[in-house]
Design an enzyme around this catalytic site. Structure first.
Site, short mmCIF file in Angstrom:
data_model
loop_
_atom_site.label_atom_id
_atom_site.label_comp_id
_atom_site.label_asym_id
_atom_site.label_seq_id
_atom_site.Cartn_x
_atom_site.Cartn_y
_atom_site.Cartn_z
N GLU A 82 44.69 62.12 28.04
CA GLU A 82 43.65 62.48 27.08
C GLU A 82 42.48 61.50 27.14
O GLU A 82 41.31 61.91 27.08
CB GLU A 82 44.22 62.52 25.66
N THR A 170 6.21 64.29 -0.62
CA THR A 170 6.76 65.38 -1.44
C THR A 170 7.20 64.86 -2.80
O THR A 170 7.54 63.69 -2.97
CB THR A 170 7.98 66.04 -0.75
N ARG A 210 21.00 51.82 1.61
CA ARG A 210 21.23 53.00 0.76
C ARG A 210 22.37 52.72 -0.20
O ARG A 210 23.47 52.32 0.21
CB ARG A 210 21.55 54.21 1.64
N ARG A 219 16.23 56.40 -3.28
CA ARG A 219 17.00 55.87 -2.14
C ARG A 219 16.05 55.34 -1.06
O ARG A 219 14.93 55.86 -0.89
CB ARG A 219 17.91 56.96 -1.55
N ASP A 222 17.57 58.60 3.24
CA ASP A 222 18.46 59.74 3.07
C ASP A 222 18.43 60.55 4.36
O ASP A 222 17.36 60.99 4.79
CB ASP A 222 18.00 60.59 1.88
N ASP A 224 20.28 63.86 6.22
CA ASP A 224 21.15 65.02 6.03
C ASP A 224 21.20 65.84 7.32
O ASP A 224 20.15 66.15 7.91
CB ASP A 224 20.63 65.93 4.91
#
Length: 280
Positions: A82, A170, A210, A219, A222, A224
């Site tokens: 493996e 934003t 963070r 924060r 960030d 995502d």
């Protein structure tokens, strides 16, 4: 098996039953004395350009790949098939940029189990994946945090940042009583699994200071994972596609800049369509 990249079926270059004498195994005599291994590989790529130009530089040189496999397995020692297969596949993907995916089988015909058998083997499939990651910051040097995150992601072994959106200012989402955010998105080619990529994302966030004190709170950084290929994944700590991405203009607007026609695997809508619906 049909390998597909960006909606297109990939072509196959096959290497069958390459014999290599190497030193892999759990028992000391296996690593000391060595034994025969038989390697087969299917190299998934696009041979169209090579076929039209008759230029080997536009394809994958199977002779070079065979020599690399032999040298790699002779040079390194692993206890498990493996591990040998996993590491060899990764090295091949890193070495040959035209190799999009590989199916690799390593057979061990002399396995010391004292029973009549022809061979044992491990077969794996590994390849390149495309992930889209959203970036945000609203504490301190916001642009520095985002740029550093881009560099950190690009520096991960097996990862390459392919595109980065502009950063946009934003208003905060969820908890509105906090500073404005700087947001962006990037496209990442990666050999990592979604879970491994999440681990790297969390590590980079942690290195940027963070702190997860308040949900949707301020924060430094960030990150995502918005999309990973076209998979739909639901785990306790990871949901792909991101569960809220279609409701977030600060994700859709920069994502639309680099992937306007990327289609949501659940809703079937493009990023552009989701952005237009949200704005309406």
């Amino acid at each position: 098996m049909n390998a597909v990249r960006n909606g297109k079926k990939l072509d196959e270059i096959k290497i069958e039953e390459l014999e290599v004498f190497a030193n892999h195994g759990v028992f000391p005599e296996e690593t000391a004395l060595g034994q025969k291994f038989i390697v087969s590989a299917v190299l998934y790529t696009d041979t169209r350009k090579a076929g039209r130009t008759d230029d080997l530089a536009e394809s994958i040189h199977y002779g070079e790949v065979s020599a690399f496999i032999e040298l790699y397995l002779k040079k390194h020692t692993y206890k498990l098939l493996e591990s040998a297969a996993e590491n060899l596949a990764e090295e091949l993907l890193l070495k040959y940029p035209l190799l999009m995916q590989i199916r690799l089988e390593i057979q061990k015909p002399w396995a010391p189990i004292h029973l009549p058998l022809k061979t044992v083997s491990v077969e794996i499939v590994r390849g390149r994946h495309t992930a889209y990651i959203a970036l945000g910051s609203n504490i301190g040097e916001r642009e520095t945090f985002l740029n550093d995150a881009v560099r950190e992601l690009n520096a991960i072994r097996g990862c390459q940042v392919r595109a980065v959106s502009h950063f946009v200012e934003t208003k905060p989402y969820g908890v509105t009583d906090q500073p404005d955010f700087l947001n962006g998105c990037l496209e990442l080619e990666t050999l990592l699994t979604p879970e491994e990529l999440l681990g790297e994302v969390n590590r980079i966030e942690s290195c940027a200071g963070r702190e997860r004190i308040e949900h949707w709170g301020p924060r430094t950084l960030d990150l995502d994972i918005i999309f990973y290929d076209d998979i739909v994944l639901q785990q306790r700590n990871l949901c792909i596609p991101h569960v809220d991405m279609h409701r977030r203009r600060f994700v859709l607007a920069p994502l639309c800049e680099i992937a306007p026609y990327k289609r949501h695997p659940v809703y079937g809508k493009t990023v552009t369509e989701m952005l237009v619906e949200l704005e309406e």
